[in-house]
Design an enzyme around this catalytic site. Structure first.
Site, mmCIF file in Angstrom:
data_model
loop_
_atom_site.group_PDB
_atom_site.id
_atom_site.type_symbol
_atom_site.label_atom_id
_atom_site.label_comp_id
_atom_site.label_asym_id
_atom_site.label_seq_id
_atom_site.Cartn_x
_atom_site.Cartn_y
_atom_site.Cartn_z
ATOM 1 N N GLU A 55 -2.039 2.664 1.872
ATOM 2 C CA GLU A 55 -0.733 2.346 2.466
ATOM 3 C C GLU A 55 -0.792 2.542 3.980
ATOM 4 O O GLU A 55 0.019 3.223 4.588
ATOM 5 C CB GLU A 55 0.366 3.192 1.828
ATOM 6 N N TRP A 67 -4.160 -5.891 -2.493
ATOM 7 C CA TRP A 67 -4.112 -6.356 -3.878
ATOM 8 C C TRP A 67 -2.823 -7.129 -4.087
ATOM 9 O O TRP A 67 -1.742 -6.645 -3.731
ATOM 10 C CB TRP A 67 -4.153 -5.170 -4.843
ATOM 11 N N GLU A 68 -2.919 -8.308 -4.693
ATOM 12 C CA GLU A 68 -1.715 -9.092 -4.948
ATOM 13 C C GLU A 68 -1.061 -8.655 -6.250
ATOM 14 O O GLU A 68 -1.599 -8.876 -7.333
ATOM 15 C CB GLU A 68 -2.037 -10.589 -5.014
ATOM 16 N N ASP A 105 -2.654 -2.130 1.797
ATOM 17 C CA ASP A 105 -2.980 -1.275 0.652
ATOM 18 C C ASP A 105 -4.085 -0.279 0.977
ATOM 19 O O ASP A 105 -4.007 0.897 0.600
ATOM 20 C CB ASP A 105 -3.396 -2.136 -0.549
#
Length: 222
Positions: A79, A118-119, A104
Site C-alpha cells: 500500500e 493486482w487487479e 499494492d
C-alpha cells in the site's frame, strides 16, 4: 496460481535489459504464482460458481494475499503511497480532488522504483492501475510497473465485472506507443490451478474496509 500469459507493453533502455530487472521480475513472478486457496493448500483451487448473481461466486482477496506477503518479507512496501500525479481539483472549489491512489507493492532499487498492482476491482480500476504505472514511467517516478490481472477462465468465477485481460487487450497499442525511453510495463495474466466443488467459496468483502480486513488477516495467516 498459474501465470497463463505475460504481455510486455514497454521494454526500453538499459534497465529493461539488465540482470537486476531479470532477477526482480523472477521474484515478482514467483510471488504471483504462490497465490493459493484454500489458505496453506499450496495451490489455487476455486469453487466453480459464476459471480453474476448476488451471494454467488468468489471474492478476490487471496489472489494477492500471499504474493504480497512474500514481497513484504523481501523488503517491499505494501500500500505504497505513491504521489505519481498531482491531485486534480475543481477550479474555484475548496475540495481536495483525487489522486491515482496507492500502489499494492513497491520497492526502491538502485535504478529506481518498481511497482506492482493486482487487479481486484472492475475494468475502470484496471485502466486506472495501468495508467498510473505508465504515467510513472513517463515522469521517471518508476523504472518498472507490473499489473497482475485474471483471464476469463478465472474471472468468470469471481466478483461480477472484475477487470480481466480481455477487456483491456484492445488498448495495448496505446500503452505500447507511449513516449517512454526507459523502463518496463508488463501485464501478467493469471488463472487458477484447478476447480473443485470440494473447496469453500472465497468470502466476499461487503465493503472496502471488510476486504482490507480480509487481506490483512490472510497476509498474517499465510
Amino acid at each position: 496460481m498459474k501465470i497463463a500469459e505475460t504481455i510486455v507493453l514497454i521494454n526500453k533502455g538499459p534497465f529493461a535489459k539488465s540482470k537486476q530487472w531479470a532477477d526482480i521480475r523472477h521474484k515478482i513472478h514467483t510471488a504471483i504464482a504462490q497465490a493459493e486457496w484454500p489458505v496453506n493448500s499450496g495451490s489455487f483451487t476455486i469453487y466453480p460458481e459464476s459471480g453474476k448473481r448476488s451471494g454467488q461466486g468468489n471474492g478476490v482477496v487471496p489472489i494477492k494475499a500471499k504474493p504480497m506477503k512474500i514481497l513484504r518479507d523481501d523488503g517491499w512496501t505494501l500500500e505504497y503511497p505513491w504521489e505519481v500525479a498531482a491531485k486534480a481539483g475543481v477550479a474555484g472549489k475548496s475540495r481536495k480532488g483525487s489522486s491515482p491512489g496507492d500502489i499494492d507493492a513497491a520497492k526502491q532499487f538502485d535504478d529506481g522504483l518498481v511497482v506492482v498492482e493486482w487487479e481486484t476491482g472492475n475494468v475502470s480500476s484496471s485502466h486506472r492501475a495501468i495508467n498510473k504505472m505508465a504515467l510513472g514511467l513517463q515522469k521517471k517516478k518508476c523504472v518498472a510497473g507490473v499489473l497482475v490481472i485474471p483471464n476469463m477462465t478465472l474471472a468468470k468465477f469471481l466478483t461480477d465485472r472484475i477487470g480481466n485481460i480481455e477487456e483491456i487487450r484492445p488498448y495495448f497499442s496505446l500503452w505500447e506507443n507511449l513516449a517512454v525511453n526507459e523502463g518496463v510495463l508488463e501485464v501478467v495474466v493469471i488463472e487458477q490451478d484447478s476447480v473443485s466443488m470440494e473447496v469453500p467459496r472465497i468470502p466476499k468483502g461487503r465493503d472496502g474496509r471488510a476486504a482490507e480486513g480480509q487481506l490483512a488477516a490472510l497476509i498474517k495467516k499465510s
